[in-house]
Structure formats: structure tokens, C-alpha cells
Design an enzyme around this catalytic site. Structure first.
Site, PDB file in Angstrom:
ATOM      1  N   GLY A 148      -5.943  -9.763   3.186  1.00 35.23           N
ATOM      2  CA  GLY A 148      -6.293 -10.945   2.808  1.00 35.23           C
ATOM      3  C   GLY A 148      -5.401 -11.237   1.575  1.00 35.23           C
ATOM      4  O   GLY A 148      -4.564 -10.676   1.376  1.00 35.23           O
ATOM      5  N   CYS A 149      -5.427 -12.582   1.213  1.00 35.55           N
ATOM      6  CA  CYS A 149      -4.375 -12.846   0.296  1.00 35.55           C
ATOM      7  C   CYS A 149      -4.564 -12.493  -1.192  1.00 35.55           C
ATOM      8  O   CYS A 149      -3.616 -11.995  -1.681  1.00 35.55           O
ATOM      9  CB  CYS A 149      -4.468 -14.553   0.195  1.00 35.55           C
ATOM     10  SG  CYS A 149      -6.397 -15.591  -0.146  1.00 35.55           S
ATOM     11  N   TYR A 150      -5.764 -12.574  -1.762  1.00 34.22           N
ATOM     12  CA  TYR A 150      -5.765 -12.047  -3.052  1.00 34.22           C
ATOM     13  C   TYR A 150      -5.747 -10.479  -3.079  1.00 34.22           C
ATOM     14  O   TYR A 150      -4.996  -9.739  -4.017  1.00 34.22           O
ATOM     15  CB  TYR A 150      -7.329 -12.148  -3.577  1.00 34.22           C
ATOM     16  CG  TYR A 150      -7.671 -13.571  -4.014  1.00 34.22           C
ATOM     17  CD1 TYR A 150      -6.876 -14.200  -5.047  1.00 34.22           C
ATOM     18  CD2 TYR A 150      -9.004 -14.340  -3.293  1.00 34.22           C
ATOM     19  CE1 TYR A 150      -7.310 -15.363  -5.247  1.00 34.22           C
ATOM     20  CE2 TYR A 150      -9.251 -15.656  -3.976  1.00 34.22           C
ATOM     21  CZ  TYR A 150      -8.571 -16.178  -4.945  1.00 34.22           C
ATOM     22  OH  TYR A 150      -8.642 -17.528  -5.436  1.00 34.22           O
TER      23      TYR A 150
END
Lengths: 342, 342, 342, 342
Positions: A148-150
Site C-alpha cells: 500500500g501507499c502509506y
């Protein structure tokens, strides 16, 4: 040329994959699927692709996808897990940009994603595609769970500290900010420019799906459970994630040197000089994570600033990086552009 | 009608004062000074004021200012302290929107502001103008130090917890985000839209002038020294501050009820229902601080979300609120508008 | 106190009406309807209204609406025309903020709005609510058609020229630009911040519904048919319309003086000094139209720059102005705020 | 490898040149000058260039520049004309991204640029670097005047119509809109995000320097003088120009086919399908001009919509295209990226 397919080509991660693969010298995009837009030329929805991809979207068909060397899933959570088993039964490799294979603990996954897992037998086999941690395993993998990005920005920021056992693991705080493209291209009132422009807010404070993913990453790195508070915020801009990370150090070392050394051989992690403040625009459109390490007033609190482009290192770029590794190509192929600044 | 003067009317806090005072039924703005723009009509620089203020900027002259009942300083740091003594020798009351009188410890002030203080004898007398803490003292004050923007949002957010002695005072974290108007209207490369638009970054992590101010406020509230980590960030929007505050609680109480009770009689603090995420736009143009209290997954970490408009409750609005209190007027006069949303 | 109702209170024109009426001294908002949100407090959707409106949305019911002195329709096109006849049979006055009663030629209306008109018998009676043209008629009106946003900015800009017969009526060009709030608050991919942020485009060039409305206005003013090219553009900002108008003059007069004289007694039209360039922010949140008149290089082409806030003078503010006129109140009541700048 | 130098590397056109040249396979940037930043590493000011350019800015020295095969001037107007004669006396080719050599009529140039020309003898020799018009001449040129941003978008949009003699040449209108990066990176109050964010305005209506440049281009294409009204506007975004062009046609032809044919062999001009509305983001970061042709309601007014990235096709990208042509390289080298969307 390697033949690849993309399932779910109409979202922001899909178009970003296409943008990056258009410049990749070893890859031919043979299939781009979209149920909703089947038959329509890709460049009709994304005029930036005019002249680069003149094929139309097609209905997702397993046979066609199985003819690819590698298939990307740029689909909503819960889609890839239904198609992956059959693809893996062929000779196809798979990178899922959604969350279906990121969490090893099925109970945790099902709690946060609110559905039963459709192919639990493949979860253990899936390699979490953060090359800075799992490069060797990615090289052998047939199924990669793209982070995921975070979790990418946050894990890379905390990693050297946590691996080295230098911080209190019960009080980690990740205060994260994302541009609006992280929410995807689905129609919603909440993401209208009239609603999110010129304003700033936190969201998901009671619980966000990226929290267990980050916790899993840091717990693996630490060799023990960590406690983490994660707060996400929405920034009125399109691209970019900024993670501001707080930890209490338990031992006095040269953090700058330690970070520089940890990432010395990483092509996509850039530890800035001491005293820096990375801007998200410095990674706009590129696969880099840039970070800076601070100890305000020389106290015990370490502050790490870590930025990525959520659609590149936080999604499609990292997927291309994983593909390069899986296929034995130069890891940086197709990922050598300069960030668009200003 | 009360006669007021504004020293330094060309900056963003100056024009915001004018905007608010234009709608104030009991106040007449008699003097607006600006060395750089003397002679030019106010509405020439700020066309939104056409029809509301048709007077020109004038050179700052003490005699003219002394004829006012109250003078606002919307000047850079270090200006008010040179003029205040003479004004106070007359019958004039003063509100300084800059930092000259905010810090009680002169050594701390001189360290962070990098100059000797020009009237140390007035520092003790100055009342820190946060009505939610010092309303009684403000009522008697002749000199009010109007709080900084970050300190306002952050202090109001932490205040009930710290006053009640419910948190660990050695590990407070304030992760704060501000729109660009907080940097003022001076020409600078760093604040060009080409530089700060569509990007996000932290700044001043090694040390920011608002840190000692917040620390002072919280230490007073706690009755003891507190340790605070403060990180400021720049958001690509014009107005608004969002403070995300982290603390470890040491006792299990109903925080929602406690916050609601603490601020029950405050006209400008709005504790949102449990589970809320305040948006900065919900206070755009108004004097309110809206906040929400979270305890993610029921853990020991409390997360407070606190938003203000940096130019209103964080500057000119709070100054008008202080003026109302100092002059014995209804505290909300001139401050009753609805936030501009969308 | 006058008792008013609002049908369709959840869109941007609805919330803007509420914002303005909250500060109106003579009006009590008794009913706010919304089918989708019935039962929910207004301030739940619009936190800026907390403390100002504590009533909930209700289902639209004619009996309840008929008890009001005046009802605003802030509904999609085609809604008001179904309810207006019955309301007018009572003692109720009506202002429709949508387009149902703006076009006098029913065939033209039905062509552009793509539906049969539900109460053609009321169209002739309806007064087009541009006070600068129809103030006397509005005073007597029971049904007012509140003008569109582009038509307001454009008509006011061209009006003095066209009324005076000073321009070639066959080559008028209106190049207009609007912020995104003009598209309303409905969920759509096209208005996501990820789609419209940091980009600029024209839309509806082959044909836009505001074109016949502007043409009607200018033809009435000219006393003959005019030919108009109208192009709309979308600006990556929330509020504001800028009309850039082009016409060829046929006679040499002092345009600046003519415009100033035409609008000398208009409380909401502000002709700027010669050489000015009005900014949309100079009318953010207020009911003014500011304009400037240019004749580049002294040629025959006149360029008029005209700005409004699309949600205020282009919608809710003009509706309140019309209400004030219809009810015999001071025309500026509730509309005296200063624009929010910066 | 071709050896190139850049004079004035710290502005937005300078950094954009560096970004594009970093990906150019045949070019080595040997010199980057900046008086103000001499000695400082390029990547210190532009962190996006970290790892791509590790050389420092140097003082501009003619000897060093003369050792280059080609020198770009990314300097303010009036700088290149002082250094060009000596450079041309050597073996060096020159591309000036400023306006020193764009206007053939010296009196016109001196009127609009407000200074005497320092090397009038080179003006006639300079080739106006719009490859779609002057490709053959550019191939032979030693001195190329790189076109302005508005002139590029506007000239390309009008060109087929004007060349074909199909429009009334006395009433051309160019209503143009630009992002803020067009104003450069100099410190100024007027370009602060607090001043230009969330607002829209026209500027320079009485007279803008790009007007005579566009007029010259169109007059050359028409073989006679044209009359043009040009109005520039500032859009609250960073990159992008949108020209909306109006002309009255004098003959009935298939404009879509004519435009497609005129630009059929142009690698960087993309005529969109009939009915399209090009978005500036569709060319963000790339050297393309995308355009669409409309005839609203089948009338006599043609509306051309033409978009470019002002820093690429409007400046640095077109300079690289010109360099490629001058050096006999493939015209598209270094210019093959896909636009960054979203």
C-alpha cells in the site's frame, strides 16, 4: 519482449502503469481489461496515452491473461484473489496492486477488509513486494503483493530504526498525509474538488486498513510486536504522500549515517542531507522515496520525514520495480525519469 | 463608537482585521498605517474593501495613534515593542498580533527571536490573549499579546487533558499543518504558487518559534514543565490550520464528556460529536476552533484533531475577540458570520 | 420575521442560501427539505452551520411549504415547475434558482432542457430576477426566475453597451470561466479533484444551456436579436466566474463613464477604475459583480472583464437580493459582508 | 555526445531543460551557469535532479560556453543579446529561450521590451524556432529564437486557418489562460500562492509582449497584416496554457480534415477528434500541442481550443526539439515521455 496484461486499467493505478510501461524498453502491454469500458480505446479515457497505446479495453478473460508472462491487478480489493489461482496454475506471474495478499494473518485481513478470503491457500506463498526488504524473495516469487501507499512511505521511514532495535516499540506514531489520487477514480461526493479543495482533514482515525499492514511490516523488522498509532490526512493536491514519523530512541547513535548506510545500495531510496525537509513534489511522477532524519533540539524524539508519489512508489512504480526483479531485468528499467518540478 | 487604529495594515492579518471590523457595529477604524503604502487608498491594494474603507494608509504617527481607544499592531515581530510604551503612557489600549509580548521568559524570547527586547518592563504586564484561559485578565488588560496561530489550535486542543493532569507530560506531540497565508504577504521565492502549489512538506523541524510559546502555555496549564515535539507543515491551500495532537493518557475517563464540559460556555470552541474529523474549511473565515477527540482502537494514545482559520482565530479574529473583552463589549460582536463552505 | 422555506437544501446553492440567511435580520428559515437526507440535521452535512441551524431536513410537503411567505427552490432543473402552481395558488411567493422559468420561448426551453415544460402557463408571468434590469417587475412579482451564473456575469458586462446600441450585435463573444462549484455537489468522476485539479479545459463548446439565456437577455436589451458565441471553461478553483467579453464598437464614446453612470445606483455592481483587472477572489462570498472596461491599443474591440461569485451573485445571493426586493425590505439586507481575501 | 551549456539555470525554464536533457541519450550538459548560485550544486536547489546532475552552477564565462556545441539561454530578456555575438563567432550554436531575437522589426521590439537592442545585426539571421513553420530554416540555423509560450499555442491553433486564407483577418481573438509557472521563479508578491491561489483574473489587457509576436507569426502565415485581440489570464495551477481562439470563417470547408492534414506529419501536434475539449493536463510535462476545432451551432465563428505545457512546448521542450533539428538528431529524442495524468 515480455508480454504483460493489466486487469482493471481504468483507475489511477491502471493508467499510471500504462504511463510507466509506455517507456519500458522490454515490455509489451498485450491486454488491458475493463468490464465497464470494454471496446473503448484506452486513449479515449486517457488522452495522455494517445499515440502510445492504441488498443481498446477488453473484457477480462482468463485465457487471454494466461497467455501473458505477467499480469498486474489494478483492481479493487477482493478481485485478484478470485482470479489468481487459475493464473498461477499456468505459467503466469502475478502482481496484485490491491490488498488481497498483503496481510499474512487471515483473520486480521478478513476483519479489516470485511469479506472472506477467496484463496487463503495462496496467501502464505505471496511475497510482500517491498524490494528494500524482500528483494531476494521477490526474485523467486510467482505472486507478489504490492504494498500500500502509506505502508511504503511509513515502513521505509521507520525501517532502519526498527531493524536496529534503537527505538521504543510501544509508542510509534505515523502521522501521514496523502494527495487525493490515493482515493482512486470512483465517483463520490467526498472527493469532489468542491469538497476537498482548499481544505485539510484527517480521516479514518478510529481505524484505517493500512494500519495492520504497517504493523505487520514493522513487527517483522523488529522481530516482535510493535504498537503503532496511525493517522491519515487528506491534502488538497493530486499526488504525493508525506509520512511524519515519531519514535523515542533508546540509544544514542548517528542516525544520519545509519540511514545512509542502510539505503546505500537502494536505487529508489534517497536519504537527504541532515537538516532537509523533503517535498512531495521532489518525487512527483517517479519511483523514489526521499527521506530526512531529525532529532529536534537533540531530544529523545526522532522525527523521520518520508515522501513518495502514492501512484508510483506507492503503487504502479513499485509494481514495475517488482516486475523487473521478478523477470530478472535491471531493476530501474522504465523508472528513470526525473520528477516533474515545478 | 470606539475609535481604533491599525499599525501595519497591508499584511494578511491587517486586511483580515479590516474585513472583520468592517462588520463590527461598535467600532470605527480611524487610522490604518503603512510606511510603504502611505497615501494609497486601502481599497486600492485590497479591492474587497471597496466601499467599506475609503481612507488611505498613513505613515505611523504616535500622536494620531494615541488618539485611538485601542491600537492593533499587525506588524512584523520587533515593531510593537518599540511603540507600545509611549502608547500605554496615554489612554490607549494595545493588542499586538505579533510575538513581542507572548513569551514571559525574556531569555527564551531573545533566543528564538534573535534580538534584544526593546521594552522588557512591559512583558510581565502583558496578558496572553487566549480568552479560553485568560478571560478575566484580558478584561483588565491594557496590553494583550495575541497568540500565534499554531499555539492557538494546539493549546486549545491539549488544554483539557493537561489541565486535568490526565496525560504523560513528557511525550506530547503536535503535528501541525498550515495553509500558506500563515507565511504572510512578503515577496519570497519559497511561497510562490509555483513552489508550494501541489506539494506538501514539513518545515522548521529543528526548531520553530511557536514551540516555546506552546510549551509555555501547556506548562502553565499543567503547573509544571512539559516536553513537547512540534512539527509544522505547509499545506497547498490558503487558509486553515489543522493540529493533530498525540498524548498518552494515564487514567481512564470519558474524554468526550470532559472536553464538552470544559468548553461548554466558550462561544468559539466547538467540540464535535465523537468520531468526527473536523475540516479546516468548516472554520474558513470565522473565529471558531472545532475539535474532535479520538482514542484509536481504545488504546492509551489520545488523538486530538483541532482546526482553526489561521487568519481569524489564529490572528485577527482572536484580536477582535480580545478587543471586545477589553472594551466590555459582547465578546462575539463582529464575529458572527458563517464559515464559507464550499 | 418573514418565514421562508428552501426546497432542496443539500446542494451548494442550498447551503449558500442557508449561510446568507443565517445573517439576515428579517428572515426565519422554517423549512429545509431534502428527500435524500430527511431527518438528518442540516449541520450534520454542513458543519459550518453548527449553531446557526439546528433543524433537520424534512421531506418536501406542500402544506408545510404553503405556510411560508416565500419559498426558494434550490433544486435540479425540472423540479420547481411541478410544485410552483400549487404554491402560487396560496399566498406564497417563489424564487426558483434553477432554470425552469428563465426562458420565455417554451420551444427553446424544451430544446435545451430536454423535457416538456410542466406549467407553461406560469412562464410568461415569471419575472427574470436580474434586479439591475427588472427591479420594478421583481417588486411586484410572485414568481421570480433567478438567473444562471454565467448569464449574470455576462449580461451585466454587456448590458450598457447593448442598451446603448454601441456595438455590432452580430459578433458578440463571451469567453467565460467558472470554478468547480458551478457543477454542483452530485457525485461524478468528472468533478473529482483528481480529474479537475491542476488542469484547465473548455466544455460544452458545441452548445451550453446558458447560451440561449444570455441571448434572450441581450436581445431584450438591444430590442433586436443578437448573435453570440459563448464558450465555458472550468477553472481549478472552487468559487468564482470570470467573463471575458468581446464586442466591436460602432461609435466612439467614453465607455468608462458610460458604465459608471449605468451602474451608479446599483448596490451590487462595481465598475472598477480604468485599467483594472478584477480578480474573482475580490467577490468571494459576496453578492457583487465587479467589472472593468478595456479597449486594447485603442482599437475597435472592447474587452469587458466581469467577475462574480457563482454561488452568490450567480445563485443564492441574487436570490436573497430578489427576496429582499419582493418583500419590500432593504435590498442589501444579509448581503453586506466583505469578500474573503486572501 | 553533444556538449551543451545552459546560461541561467535556476529559473523554471532552466530546470525544465535539465529535466528533459537528463533523459536525452545524445547530450551531455557540461555547463550550467548562475551568477546568484555559483558554486552551489544544481540538485541543492532542485532536489528532483539529485543523482542526475551532480555538477554545481558556475559563473557565466564565455570561454567555457564557447567550448560547447550548443548553448541555451534560459535568461531574462536582454541577456542573450549581449553574449550571442561572441558565441556565434566561435563554433557554437545558440538557442535563446527569451525574447531577444523573436521580433524582426527592431522598432517594435524596442517599444515592447523597453530597451535598445544590443545586437541588431543578428536579428535578421535568427530563425524563429517554431518547427511546424520553419523546420528547414532551423536545420541550417546557428541562432534560434525559441518562441514564447502564448505565441506557440496560439500560432499553432490559428495556423491552418490563416495559411489557407479562410478567415477574416481583421477580427482574430485569442483568449489565453496560463498556469503560474509562466511568470517564472522570481520573488514577487503578485505570484504568492496567497495571492493567486483560488482566484482567476486577466492581466496585461492594455498590452502584452506576446501580442506583437503572435501578430508577426500570423501576418507571415497570411502574407498580410492581421488584426488581433489578445487577452492573457492567470489560472490557479502550475503548468499549462489553454488558448481559446475565435475567428470568422469566410468559406465553408471541412475544418477538421484540413487541420488533421496540416499536422499529419508533425510529431508534436495532435488534432483531437471532432467534438473534443483538450485538457491542459493531457500535455503536462510533454512537448505536445493538442487541439480541437469547433463551429458552435454551425455558425460562422470558428472556435479553436489549443493546449500546451508552457514549460515544455512553450519553452524548454521546444528548445530541445529545435536543438535536435539543428544537430541533425531525431526530432523527438528526449521528448518521448507520456504526460503525467492525473
Amino acid at each position: 519482449m515480455v508480454k504483460v496484461g493489466i486487469v482493471g486499467g481504468t483507475g489511477y493505478t491502471g493508467v499510471e502503469l500504462l504511463r510507466l510501461l509506455a517507456g519500458h524498453p522490454e515490455v509489451d502491454v498485450a491486454v488491458i481489461t475493463s468490464r465497464a469500458e470494454a471496446g473503448r480505446p484506452v486513449s479515449d479515457i486517457y488522452p495522455n496515452l494517445r499515440g502510445h497505446f492504441d488498443i481498446p479495453f477488453t473484457e477480462p478473460e482468463l485465457d487471454q491473461l494466461k497467455s501473458c508472462d505477467l499480469v498486474f491487478f489494478a483492481t479493487p480489493n477482493g478481485t485478484a484473489m478470485k482470479m489468481v489461482p487459475e493464473l498461477l496454475d499456468g505459467n503466469c506471474k502475478v502482481i496484485d496492486l490491491a490488498a488481497d495478499f498483503r496481510i499474512k494473518d487471515l483473520a486480521v485481513w478478513e476483519q479489516w477488509y470485511g469479506m472472506p478470503h477467496a484463496c487463503p491457500e495462496r496467501v502464505a506463498e505471496a511475497v510482500y513486494g517491498l524490494p528494500e526488504v524482500n528483494r531476494q524473495a521477490i526474485r523467486q516469487a510467482r505472486l507478489v503483493a504490492n504494498p500500500g501507499c502509506y505502508p511504503t512511505a511509513t515502513t521505509l521511514g521507520f525501517l532502519p530504526l526498527v531493524e536496529a532495535g534503537l527505538v521504543n516499540l510501544t509508542g510509534l506514531i505515523a502521522d501521514c498525509k496523502s494527495g487525493v489520487s490515493g482515493a482512486g477514480r470512483g465517483a463520490s461526493v467526498g472527493m469532489l474538488m468542491g469538497e476537498v479543495g482548499e481544505s485539510f482533514k484527517a480521516y479514518g482515525v478510529p481505524g484505517h486498513r493500512h494500519m495492520p499492514e504497517i504493523k505487520q511490516n514493522l513487527s517483522v523488522a523488529a522481530g516482535q510486536d510493535v504498537a503503532l498509532t496511525f493517522v491519515a490526512h487528506l491534502v488538497p493536491m493530486i499526488r504525493g504522500i508525506h509520512s511524519t514519523l515519531y519514535a523515542t530512541i533508546t540509544s544514542d547513535v548517528d542516525l544520519q549515517a545509519m540511514y545512509e548506510q542502510r539505503y546505500a545500495n537502494e536505487p529508489f531510496v534517497d536519504v537527504l542531507p541532515a537538516g532537509s525537509h523533503p517535498e512531495t513534489r521532489s518525487v512527483r511522477g517517479i519511483n523514489h522515496c526521499r527521506m530526512a532524519i531529525h532529532r529536534p533540539q537533540g531530544g529523545d524524539t526522532v522525527v523521520i520525514l518520508s515522501v513518495i508519489d502514492n501512484l508510483v512508489k506507492g503503487a504502479a512504480g513499485q509494481a514495475v520495480q517488482n516486475m523487473n526483479i521478478m523477470l530478472g531485468l535491471d531493476e530501474t528499467l522504465g523508472l528513470q525519469a526525473v520528477a516533474l518540478l515545478p
